[in-house]
Design a protein around this motif. Structure first.
Motif, mmCIF file in Angstrom:
data_model
loop_
_atom_site.group_PDB
_atom_site.id
_atom_site.type_symbol
_atom_site.label_atom_id
_atom_site.label_comp_id
_atom_site.label_asym_id
_atom_site.label_seq_id
_atom_site.Cartn_x
_atom_site.Cartn_y
_atom_site.Cartn_z
ATOM 1 N N MET A 62 23.531 79.183 -33.645
ATOM 2 C CA MET A 62 24.015 77.816 -33.454
ATOM 3 C C MET A 62 22.874 76.877 -33.094
ATOM 4 S SD MET A 62 27.289 78.101 -33.930
ATOM 5 C CE MET A 62 28.218 76.876 -33.143
ATOM 6 N N LEU A 63 22.005 77.341 -32.213
ATOM 7 C CA LEU A 63 20.873 76.522 -31.793
ATOM 8 C C LEU A 63 19.996 76.176 -32.983
ATOM 9 C CD1 LEU A 63 20.524 75.888 -28.785
ATOM 10 C CD2 LEU A 63 18.534 77.355 -28.796
ATOM 11 N N CYS A 64 19.722 77.186 -33.803
ATOM 12 C CA CYS A 64 18.891 76.965 -34.984
ATOM 13 C C CYS A 64 19.508 75.913 -35.882
ATOM 14 C CB CYS A 64 18.729 78.258 -35.772
ATOM 15 S SG CYS A 64 17.525 79.357 -35.058
ATOM 16 N N ILE A 65 20.778 76.091 -36.163
ATOM 17 C CA ILE A 65 21.407 75.166 -37.102
ATOM 18 C C ILE A 65 21.482 73.757 -36.526
ATOM 19 C CG2 ILE A 65 23.828 75.636 -36.487
ATOM 20 C CD1 ILE A 65 22.412 75.067 -39.960
ATOM 21 N N PHE A 66 21.707 73.667 -35.240
ATOM 22 C CA PHE A 66 21.730 72.347 -34.622
ATOM 23 C C PHE A 66 20.392 71.648 -34.755
ATOM 24 C CE2 PHE A 66 25.535 71.337 -32.041
ATOM 25 C CZ PHE A 66 26.317 72.373 -32.492
ATOM 26 N N PHE A 67 19.341 72.389 -34.502
ATOM 27 C CA PHE A 67 18.020 71.775 -34.619
ATOM 28 C C PHE A 67 17.731 71.352 -36.051
ATOM 29 C CE2 PHE A 67 16.501 71.474 -30.560
ATOM 30 C CZ PHE A 67 16.577 72.656 -29.836
ATOM 31 N N ILE A 68 18.177 72.214 -36.986
ATOM 32 C CA ILE A 68 17.960 71.873 -38.387
ATOM 33 C C ILE A 68 18.682 70.568 -38.723
ATOM 34 C CG2 ILE A 68 18.493 72.547 -40.763
ATOM 35 C CD1 ILE A 68 17.985 75.435 -39.908
ATOM 36 N N VAL A 69 19.946 70.515 -38.292
ATOM 37 C CA VAL A 69 20.735 69.312 -38.579
ATOM 38 C C VAL A 69 20.119 68.094 -37.907
ATOM 39 C CG1 VAL A 69 22.933 68.190 -38.118
ATOM 40 C CG2 VAL A 69 22.883 70.531 -38.960
ATOM 41 N N SER A 122 19.732 92.831 -39.140
ATOM 42 C CA SER A 122 20.763 93.295 -40.071
ATOM 43 C C SER A 122 20.911 92.356 -41.268
ATOM 44 C CB SER A 122 22.101 93.397 -39.360
ATOM 45 O OG SER A 122 22.537 92.116 -38.990
ATOM 46 N N ARG A 123 21.413 92.894 -42.329
ATOM 47 C CA ARG A 123 21.641 92.111 -43.529
ATOM 48 C C ARG A 123 22.758 91.098 -43.298
ATOM 49 N NH1 ARG A 123 21.705 96.420 -48.328
ATOM 50 N NH2 ARG A 123 20.364 97.580 -46.936
ATOM 51 N N ARG A 124 23.682 91.528 -42.473
ATOM 52 C CA ARG A 124 24.817 90.677 -42.132
ATOM 53 C C ARG A 124 24.342 89.336 -41.589
ATOM 54 N NH1 ARG A 124 28.580 93.677 -37.944
ATOM 55 N NH2 ARG A 124 27.929 95.372 -39.280
ATOM 56 N N PHE A 125 23.421 89.446 -40.655
ATOM 57 C CA PHE A 125 22.894 88.249 -40.022
ATOM 58 C C PHE A 125 22.166 87.389 -41.043
ATOM 59 C CE2 PHE A 125 21.375 85.473 -36.924
ATOM 60 C CZ PHE A 125 20.008 85.316 -37.029
ATOM 61 N N ALA A 126 21.365 88.034 -41.873
ATOM 62 C CA ALA A 126 20.599 87.279 -42.867
ATOM 63 C C ALA A 126 21.538 86.488 -43.781
ATOM 64 C CB ALA A 126 19.734 88.234 -43.686
ATOM 65 N N ILE A 127 22.580 87.141 -44.248
ATOM 66 C CA ILE A 127 23.523 86.472 -45.158
ATOM 67 C C ILE A 127 24.215 85.305 -44.468
ATOM 68 C CG2 ILE A 127 25.683 86.742 -46.437
ATOM 69 C CD1 ILE A 127 24.842 89.624 -46.976
ATOM 70 N N LEU A 128 24.752 85.574 -43.282
ATOM 71 C CA LEU A 128 25.482 84.527 -42.573
ATOM 72 C C LEU A 128 24.587 83.351 -42.249
ATOM 73 C CD1 LEU A 128 27.740 86.498 -40.120
ATOM 74 C CD2 LEU A 128 28.482 84.822 -41.796
ATOM 75 N N PHE A 129 23.391 83.674 -41.786
ATOM 76 C CA PHE A 129 22.461 82.622 -41.407
ATOM 77 C C PHE A 129 22.149 81.752 -42.619
ATOM 78 C CE2 PHE A 129 19.850 80.904 -38.218
ATOM 79 C CZ PHE A 129 18.665 80.476 -38.787
ATOM 80 N N PHE A 130 21.912 82.420 -43.724
ATOM 81 C CA PHE A 130 21.613 81.714 -44.964
ATOM 82 C C PHE A 130 22.751 80.771 -45.342
ATOM 83 C CE2 PHE A 130 19.476 81.066 -48.841
ATOM 84 C CZ PHE A 130 20.379 81.152 -49.884
ATOM 85 N N VAL A 131 23.963 81.307 -45.305
ATOM 86 C CA VAL A 131 25.139 80.505 -45.657
ATOM 87 C C VAL A 131 25.284 79.302 -44.722
ATOM 88 C CG1 VAL A 131 27.660 80.511 -45.641
ATOM 89 C CG2 VAL A 131 26.433 82.353 -46.754
ATOM 90 N N ILE A 132 25.131 79.574 -43.445
ATOM 91 C CA ILE A 132 25.297 78.491 -42.467
ATOM 92 C C ILE A 132 24.230 77.421 -42.649
ATOM 93 C CG2 ILE A 132 25.089 77.986 -39.999
ATOM 94 C CD1 ILE A 132 26.654 80.522 -39.485
ATOM 95 N N VAL A 133 23.012 77.858 -42.882
ATOM 96 C CA VAL A 133 21.941 76.869 -43.054
ATOM 97 C C VAL A 133 22.204 76.005 -44.278
ATOM 98 C CG1 VAL A 133 19.515 76.607 -43.675
ATOM 99 C CG2 VAL A 133 20.155 78.131 -41.822
ATOM 100 N N ILE A 134 22.546 76.650 -45.364
ATOM 101 C CA ILE A 134 22.827 75.883 -46.589
ATOM 102 C C ILE A 134 23.944 74.878 -46.352
ATOM 103 C CG2 ILE A 134 23.688 76.020 -48.935
ATOM 104 C CD1 ILE A 134 21.362 77.482 -49.292
ATOM 105 N N ALA A 135 25.032 75.370 -45.763
ATOM 106 C CA ALA A 135 26.173 74.493 -45.512
ATOM 107 C C ALA A 135 25.773 73.360 -44.586
ATOM 108 C CB ALA A 135 27.318 75.299 -44.923
ATOM 109 N N GLY A 136 25.014 73.702 -43.548
ATOM 110 C CA GLY A 136 24.593 72.691 -42.589
ATOM 111 C C GLY A 136 23.730 71.630 -43.240
ATOM 112 N N VAL A 137 22.795 72.083 -44.037
ATOM 113 C CA VAL A 137 21.894 71.137 -44.691
ATOM 114 C C VAL A 137 22.668 70.206 -45.640
ATOM 115 C CG1 VAL A 137 20.073 70.978 -46.428
ATOM 116 C CG2 VAL A 137 19.810 72.507 -44.482
ATOM 117 N N LEU A 138 23.577 70.799 -46.391
ATOM 118 C CA LEU A 138 24.371 69.987 -47.319
ATOM 119 C C LEU A 138 25.196 68.951 -46.582
ATOM 120 C CD1 LEU A 138 25.569 72.582 -49.950
ATOM 121 C CD2 LEU A 138 24.106 70.605 -50.323
ATOM 122 N N ALA A 139 25.883 69.421 -45.526
ATOM 123 C CA ALA A 139 26.732 68.505 -44.758
ATOM 124 C C ALA A 139 25.889 67.391 -44.145
ATOM 125 C CB ALA A 139 27.477 69.271 -43.673
#
Lengths: 312, 311
Positions: A126-133, A17-34
């Protein structure tokens, strides 16, 4: 498990879904910045004082202006709400619910399936973002995590998933009670806003009424005031989550209370708590979050099972 | 013929409103039954109770001897439901939607593939199998809905207003499909509609449903004849020349004739059974020429309005 076809289809829907793509994108960006911010500040700190401990954990807890933990606390509910707010009412709108329920599946398979699929997609995110961080952070600070830190992070992950699960359950409940997806989304967001912002104000107000304090109040009065305020604020899962994660991710933290008497502080033995001690500290918070999520889902479950198909 | 679907005193009350009022209905295997009635008459509620999706307030329903409330899964395996305003997942292809249905019915991938292809072929949607349903016209969606009905190879299908809002061509296609289902698969079909002409075309028996009550039940012809005779049985119009007293006596003498009336230039012969061959023979036997012989009957529209008005 009869719910498996439902889980599979819902998960496939969410992932595409597009919903997931948008949210994931936002979370990744925020995570990377933080993480980037955190990484920079840690490097500076460690250069100044190489004897520091629990450096890896600080990737998650430090950050200017917002740490990873606080942004999960803030955006997590959005993630949960996004995958729950139209769970049932969209089926109704599209006319697929009648067809779905006339297949040989029990009604509870449908709602369980949707909830589990929602939890699934949340866990994946969550798992994805944790690994990224973790990966980015490791690259930046060069200090690998100790076993203790790793386990704490794991607990943080699990608690975060449960916390977001609460919002998922809440949004699904609203999707059952309202006909329009937009209404349930707004209702969920309203609750979130209340919990995030107004509960503390509200708690402070009540506490002020019951235990009024001024600058000259006796210590007991102030303690009671703060105690009551905290307890009322604990209605909010956001507050519970905040308390739980701060203790898990900061081994030096010894109490969930906001107020520490100077005499107590001076009596404390310096050093960090072990994992089990940290857990013990926040076990009530964790249990309460699990309870809230379960109750929310339980109400949604019961409502779905009892509703007339016509009004569904 | 065994009764495949049966209800006894089936009732559903929503607060103050009685949606279904002590309904007694039997559906025989292999028949196409039309549930006729205006909107809000209780047709959909009846179907929902037969599926076990709504709990009856009173009375019982049975599908192939099974209780839809207690043996919900077993009933749902043999019954397919096509709801009014049926919907599909618009982002998923036709094939995908049907595959979901197959999966929920625990049909294995390989077998499902065959069933889906067969179903799509039968409704004429094979070429659009992998297009998203969001791109389908209403007529195509209804056909897809019928394909969906077929996936689990049901014994019974409940179709709720299957031809609603379709153009005449679409309507024909759906009605043809329904007849084909009965012919080729021996399915029993309960059709609910308020579109009389279509019901008339394909139903073996009809039930007229008004405000929750079944006010008439039977074959269309039978009902038409009953209504035309105002409950007096069958009335046959006979036009003959000459219209002599001998003729009238001869007609009265036919076994089973209840009465012979004179109506202008015709005679109206009432009876319980079908006697047209015997009456024709009696006319020629009496030396008169048979000019006109017609069983008085009333069209479905009039049947409907008569019963509808009476309530």
């Amino acid at each position: 498990m009869r719910a498996i076809p439902v889980i599979r289809k819902e998960l496939a829907d969410h992932l595409g879904s597009r919903r997931f793509a948008i949210l994931f994108f936002v979370i990744v960006i925020a995570g990377v910045l933080a993480t980037y911010q955190a990484g920079q500040s840690i490097r500076q700190d460690v250069t100044k004082d190489p004897e520091q401990t629990f450096v890896f954990l600080r990737l998650f807890t430090s950050g200017n202006p917002v740490s990873f933990v606080s942004f999960v606390a803030f955006l997590g509910p959005l993630l949960g709400i996004a995958f729950g707010f139209d769970a049932i009412n969209s089926e109704q709108q599209r006319g697929t619910l009648g067809r779905l329920l006339s297949q040989p599946v029990y009604r509870d398979d449908v709602i369980n399936g949707k909830f589990l699929a929602g939890l699934g997609i949340i866990s994946v995110t969550m798992l994805c973002i944790f690994f990224i961080v973790a990966g980015l952070g490791l690259r930046m600070i060069g200090v690998p995590p100790t076993a203790d830190e790793l386990i704490r992070i794991l607990f943080f992950l699990v608690i975060s998933i449960i916390y977001v699960g609460f919002w998922l359950a809440l949004a699904m409940l609203f999707s059952l009670l309202t006909k329009q997806a937009a209404t349930s989304a707004l209702a969920s967001l309203a609750v979130w806003l209340f919990m995030a912002i107004f509960v503390t104000i509200f708690a402070g107000f009540i506490a002020g009424v019951v235990y009024p304090t001024t600058d000259n109040s006796p210590a007991q009065q102030v303690l009671d005031h703060v105690g009551l305020q905290q307890n009322i604020a604990r209605i909010s899962p956001a507050a519970l989550y905040g308390e739980a994660t701060s203790a898990i991710l900061d081994p030096e933290e010894r109490t969930t209370s906001g107020l520490v008497l100077l005499s107590d502080a001076q009596a404390m033995v310096p050093g960090a708590l072990s994992l089990d001690q940290s857990l013990l500290l926040v076990w009530p918070d964790i249990t309460a979050t699990i309870a809230l999520t379960t109750i929310c889902f339980g109400v949604a479950y019961y409502t779905f099972l009892r509703q007339e198909v016509r009004t569904l | 013929m065994a009764a495949l679907v049966e209800t006894q005193q089936l009732t559903k009350v929503y607060g103050e409103r009685t949606a279904v009022d002590h309904l007694n209905l039997t559906l025989n295997e292999g028949e196409i039954f039309g549930l006729l009635g205006p909107n809000g008459a209780g047709k959909t509620t009846t179907i929902l109770m037969l599926l076990g999706l709504t709990e009856p307030t009173e009375g019982t329903a049975a599908v192939a001897g099974l209780n839809p409330q207690k043996d919900a899964l077993k009933v749902k395996r043999l019954v397919s439901y096509l709801p009014e305003n049926v919907g599909f997942y618009d982002d998923i292809s036709a094939y995908g939607n049907l595959a979901y249905t197959a999966e929920l019915n625990r049909i294995g991938r390989k077998q499902a593939q065959d069933l889906i292809e067969e179903a799509l072929d039968e409704v004429g949607l094979s070429e659009r199998a992998f297009d998203k349903v969001g791109t389908f016209s209403r007529g195509m969606r209804q056909r897809l809905a019928i394909a969906d009905v077929l996936i689990k190879r049901p014994r019974v299908a409940f179709l709720d207003e299957p031809t609603l809002a379709l153009d005449p061509d679409g309507v024909n296609q759906i009605l043809e499909l329904i007849l084909k289902l009965r012919r080729e698969r021996g399915m029993t079909i309960l059709l609910s509609s308020h579109l009389l002409e279509q019901v008339q075309r394909i139903c073996d028996r009809i039930g007229i449903f008004v405000k929750g009550k079944m006010v008439a039940l039977g074959g269309i012809e039978e009902l038409g004849v009953q209504l035309a005779s105002n409950g007096k049985g069958r009335v046959v119009e006979i036009g003959a020349e000459p219209l002599s007293d001998d003729l009238i006596a001869a007609l009265k003498a036919v076994k089973g004739v209840k009465g012979v009336e004179r109506a202008q230039k015709m005679l109206l012969v009432s009876s319980e059974k079908e006697l047209r061959p015997e009456l024709a023979a009696a006319v020629s036997g009496a030396g008169s020429k048979l000019l006109h012989l017609r069983l008085q009957t009333v069209g479905l529209e009039q049947i409907y309005f008569r019963y509808f008005k009476e309530s």
